[in-house]
Design a protein around this motif. Structure first.
Motif, PDB file in Angstrom:
ATOM      1  N   LYS A 174      12.633   5.430   5.580  1.00 40.80           N
ATOM      2  CA  LYS A 174      14.086   5.435   5.724  1.00 40.80           C
ATOM      3  C   LYS A 174      14.463   4.961   7.125  1.00 40.80           C
ATOM      4  O   LYS A 174      13.645   4.980   8.040  1.00 40.80           O
ATOM      5  N   ALA A 175      15.717   4.567   7.288  1.00 38.09           N
ATOM      6  CA  ALA A 175      16.194   4.022   8.560  1.00 38.09           C
ATOM      7  C   ALA A 175      15.999   4.980   9.732  1.00 38.09           C
ATOM      8  O   ALA A 175      15.777   4.556  10.850  1.00 38.09           O
ATOM      9  N   SER A 176      16.051   6.268   9.505  1.00 38.02           N
ATOM     10  CA  SER A 176      15.899   7.227  10.599  1.00 38.02           C
ATOM     11  C   SER A 176      14.464   7.753  10.702  1.00 38.02           C
ATOM     12  O   SER A 176      14.201   8.662  11.473  1.00 38.02           O
ATOM     13  N   GLY A 177      13.547   7.155   9.962  1.00 40.34           N
ATOM     14  CA  GLY A 177      12.175   7.642   9.917  1.00 40.34           C
ATOM     15  C   GLY A 177      11.259   6.991  10.933  1.00 40.34           C
ATOM     16  O   GLY A 177      11.695   6.259  11.830  1.00 40.34           O
ATOM     17  N   TYR A 178       9.981   7.274  10.760  1.00 38.62           N
ATOM     18  CA  TYR A 178       8.944   6.788  11.674  1.00 38.62           C
ATOM     19  C   TYR A 178       7.734   6.320  10.878  1.00 38.62           C
ATOM     20  O   TYR A 178       7.466   6.818   9.787  1.00 38.62           O
ATOM     21  N   LEU A 179       6.999   5.385  11.463  1.00 34.18           N
ATOM     22  CA  LEU A 179       5.664   5.042  10.989  1.00 34.18           C
ATOM     23  C   LEU A 179       4.719   5.366  12.126  1.00 34.18           C
ATOM     24  O   LEU A 179       5.031   5.124  13.295  1.00 34.18           O
ATOM     25  N   VAL A 180       3.582   5.937  11.807  1.00 39.28           N
ATOM     26  CA  VAL A 180       2.568   6.216  12.818  1.00 39.28           C
ATOM     27  C   VAL A 180       1.537   5.103  12.707  1.00 39.28           C
ATOM     28  O   VAL A 180       0.882   4.938  11.673  1.00 39.28           O
ATOM     29  N   ILE A 181       1.419   4.315  13.772  1.00 42.14           N
ATOM     30  CA  ILE A 181       0.510   3.176  13.816  1.00 42.14           C
ATOM     31  C   ILE A 181      -0.438   3.391  14.981  1.00 42.14           C
ATOM     32  O   ILE A 181      -0.002   3.596  16.109  1.00 42.14           O
ATOM     33  N   ASP A 182      -1.736   3.355  14.721  1.00 46.11           N
ATOM     34  CA  ASP A 182      -2.739   3.616  15.766  1.00 46.11           C
ATOM     35  C   ASP A 182      -2.467   4.939  16.470  1.00 46.11           C
ATOM     36  O   ASP A 182      -2.507   5.044  17.694  1.00 46.11           O
ATOM     37  N   ASN A 183      -2.127   5.965  15.696  1.00 43.42           N
ATOM     38  CA  ASN A 183      -1.867   7.328  16.172  1.00 43.42           C
ATOM     39  C   ASN A 183      -0.648   7.465  17.075  1.00 43.42           C
ATOM     40  O   ASN A 183      -0.508   8.465  17.773  1.00 43.42           O
ATOM     41  N   ALA A 184       0.235   6.462  17.089  1.00 43.56           N
ATOM     42  CA  ALA A 184       1.449   6.539  17.901  1.00 43.56           C
ATOM     43  C   ALA A 184       2.669   6.351  17.001  1.00 43.56           C
ATOM     44  O   ALA A 184       2.738   5.383  16.241  1.00 43.56           O
ATOM     45  N   PRO A 185       3.657   7.273  17.063  1.00 48.79           N
ATOM     46  CA  PRO A 185       4.851   7.117  16.244  1.00 48.79           C
ATOM     47  C   PRO A 185       5.694   5.929  16.698  1.00 48.79           C
ATOM     48  O   PRO A 185       5.843   5.680  17.893  1.00 48.79           O
ATOM     49  N   ALA A 186       6.218   5.199  15.734  1.00 51.20           N
ATOM     50  CA  ALA A 186       7.113   4.074  15.997  1.00 51.20           C
ATOM     51  C   ALA A 186       8.361   4.271  15.141  1.00 51.20           C
ATOM     52  O   ALA A 186       8.261   4.483  13.932  1.00 51.20           O
ATOM     53  N   ALA A 187       9.524   4.209  15.770  1.00 51.68           N
ATOM     54  CA  ALA A 187      10.789   4.432  15.061  1.00 51.68           C
ATOM     55  C   ALA A 187      11.142   3.222  14.205  1.00 51.68           C
ATOM     56  O   ALA A 187      11.010   2.079  14.646  1.00 51.68           O
ATOM     57  N   ILE A 188      11.595   3.485  12.996  1.00 51.69           N
ATOM     58  CA  ILE A 188      12.031   2.418  12.106  1.00 51.69           C
ATOM     59  C   ILE A 188      13.365   1.879  12.610  1.00 51.69           C
ATOM     60  O   ILE A 188      14.292   2.634  12.890  1.00 51.69           O
ATOM     61  N   ILE A 189      13.441   0.549  12.751  1.00 52.54           N
ATOM     62  CA  ILE A 189      14.652  -0.126  13.220  1.00 52.54           C
ATOM     63  C   ILE A 189      15.441  -0.590  11.998  1.00 52.54           C
ATOM     64  O   ILE A 189      14.911  -1.319  11.168  1.00 52.54           O
ATOM     65  N   GLY A 190      16.655  -0.187  11.908  1.00 51.40           N
ATOM     66  CA  GLY A 190      17.487  -0.644  10.797  1.00 51.40           C
ATOM     67  C   GLY A 190      17.029  -0.078   9.467  1.00 51.40           C
ATOM     68  O   GLY A 190      16.281   0.893   9.395  1.00 51.40           O
ATOM     69  N   LYS A 191      17.464  -0.721   8.422  1.00 49.92           N
ATOM     70  CA  LYS A 191      17.172  -0.267   7.067  1.00 49.92           C
ATOM     71  C   LYS A 191      15.955  -1.023   6.524  1.00 49.92           C
ATOM     72  O   LYS A 191      15.905  -2.244   6.608  1.00 49.92           O
ATOM     73  N   PRO A 192      14.979  -0.323   5.957  1.00 46.95           N
ATOM     74  CA  PRO A 192      13.847  -1.014   5.337  1.00 46.95           C
ATOM     75  C   PRO A 192      14.319  -1.934   4.213  1.00 46.95           C
ATOM     76  O   PRO A 192      15.315  -1.657   3.544  1.00 46.95           O
ATOM     77  N   GLU A 193      13.601  -3.031   4.032  1.00 47.40           N
ATOM     78  CA  GLU A 193      13.918  -3.977   2.961  1.00 47.40           C
ATOM     79  C   GLU A 193      12.996  -3.695   1.779  1.00 47.40           C
ATOM     80  O   GLU A 193      11.773  -3.767   1.910  1.00 47.40           O
ATOM     81  N   PHE A 194      13.579  -3.380   0.639  1.00 48.07           N
ATOM     82  CA  PHE A 194      12.814  -3.121  -0.575  1.00 48.07           C
ATOM     83  C   PHE A 194      12.878  -4.377  -1.444  1.00 48.07           C
ATOM     84  O   PHE A 194      13.903  -4.667  -2.045  1.00 48.07           O
ATOM     85  N   VAL A 195      11.783  -5.121  -1.487  1.00 52.68           N
ATOM     86  CA  VAL A 195      11.716  -6.359  -2.266  1.00 52.68           C
ATOM     87  C   VAL A 195      11.423  -5.970  -3.712  1.00 52.68           C
ATOM     88  O   VAL A 195      10.471  -5.229  -3.975  1.00 52.68           O
ATOM     89  N   LYS A 196      12.252  -6.485  -4.629  1.00 50.07           N
ATOM     90  CA  LYS A 196      12.111  -6.109  -6.040  1.00 50.07           C
ATOM     91  C   LYS A 196      11.910  -7.335  -6.918  1.00 50.07           C
ATOM     92  O   LYS A 196      12.402  -8.415  -6.616  1.00 50.07           O
ATOM     93  N   MET A 197      11.190  -7.121  -8.003  1.00 52.37           N
ATOM     94  CA  MET A 197      11.065  -8.086  -9.090  1.00 52.37           C
ATOM     95  C   MET A 197      11.418  -7.334 -10.358  1.00 52.37           C
ATOM     96  O   MET A 197      10.836  -6.273 -10.619  1.00 52.37           O
ATOM     97  N   ASN A 198      12.370  -7.830 -11.115  1.00 53.46           N
ATOM     98  CA  ASN A 198      12.808  -7.143 -12.342  1.00 53.46           C
ATOM     99  C   ASN A 198      13.123  -5.671 -12.080  1.00 53.46           C
ATOM    100  O   ASN A 198      12.713  -4.791 -12.836  1.00 53.46           O
ATOM    101  N   ASP A 199      13.800  -5.398 -10.976  1.00 52.56           N
ATOM    102  CA  ASP A 199      14.215  -4.050 -10.578  1.00 52.56           C
ATOM    103  C   ASP A 199      13.067  -3.104 -10.236  1.00 52.56           C
ATOM    104  O   ASP A 199      13.250  -1.894 -10.190  1.00 52.56           O
ATOM    105  N   VAL A 200      11.870  -3.631  -9.981  1.00 51.69           N
ATOM    106  CA  VAL A 200      10.709  -2.826  -9.588  1.00 51.69           C
ATOM    107  C   VAL A 200      10.385  -3.160  -8.132  1.00 51.69           C
ATOM    108  O   VAL A 200      10.248  -4.343  -7.787  1.00 51.69           O
ATOM    109  N   ILE A 201      10.263  -2.140  -7.283  1.00 56.96           N
ATOM    110  CA  ILE A 201       9.893  -2.380  -5.887  1.00 56.96           C
ATOM    111  C   ILE A 201       8.451  -2.887  -5.853  1.00 56.96           C
ATOM    112  O   ILE A 201       7.547  -2.213  -6.340  1.00 56.96           O
ATOM    113  N   VAL A 202       8.251  -4.090  -5.267  1.00 52.88           N
ATOM    114  CA  VAL A 202       6.916  -4.679  -5.200  1.00 52.88           C
ATOM    115  C   VAL A 202       6.409  -4.798  -3.766  1.00 52.88           C
ATOM    116  O   VAL A 202       5.232  -5.071  -3.545  1.00 52.88           O
TER     117      VAL A 202
END
Length: 108
Positions: free
Chosen positions: A72-100
């Motif tokens: 989510k936009a206010s969430g975090y990803l932990v990469i190499d044991n370090a938290p990184a804040a998510i910038i903006g809104k994640p993009e959910f790419v869909k095919m036939n309404d299924v997130i791929v």
């Protein structure tokens, strides 16, 4: 190509070339979800405004990620044991309404 084929192809590539990351709703280890992803730096043409060279792009597969754990936009990803804040809104790419595919930009 079907959504299932697109997801399977992405899963194979991430398994072979990706790295371990964790998805967090907050900057706390509570309710974090472990997965794998492609992590890369920003390209020169992507750097503008608040986006800097130290920010990163992350590509996630929806495989193994419950709807409630999607980044989510206010969430975090932990990469190499370090938290990184998510910038903006994640993009959910869909095919036939299924997130791929899930594209996320992170700072930190």
């Amino acid at each position: 190509m079907t959504p299932e084929q697109a997801i399977a192809s992405l899963d194979r590539h991430i398994a072979k070339h990706g790295q371990a990351v964790k998805i967090r709703k907050t900057n706390s280890a509570v309710d974090e979800v472990e997965t794998r992803a492609f992590v890369r730096g920003m390209k020169p043409d992507e750097i503008a405004g608040a986006i800097t060279q130290s920010d990163r792009k992350v590509v996630l597969s929806p495989t193994g990620i419950e709807i409630a754990a999607l980044p989510k936009a206010s969430g975090y990803l932990v990469i190499d044991n370090a938290p990184a804040a998510i910038i903006g809104k994640p993009e959910f790419v869909k095919m036939n309404d299924v997130i791929v595919r899930i594209n996320v930009s992170v700072k930190g």
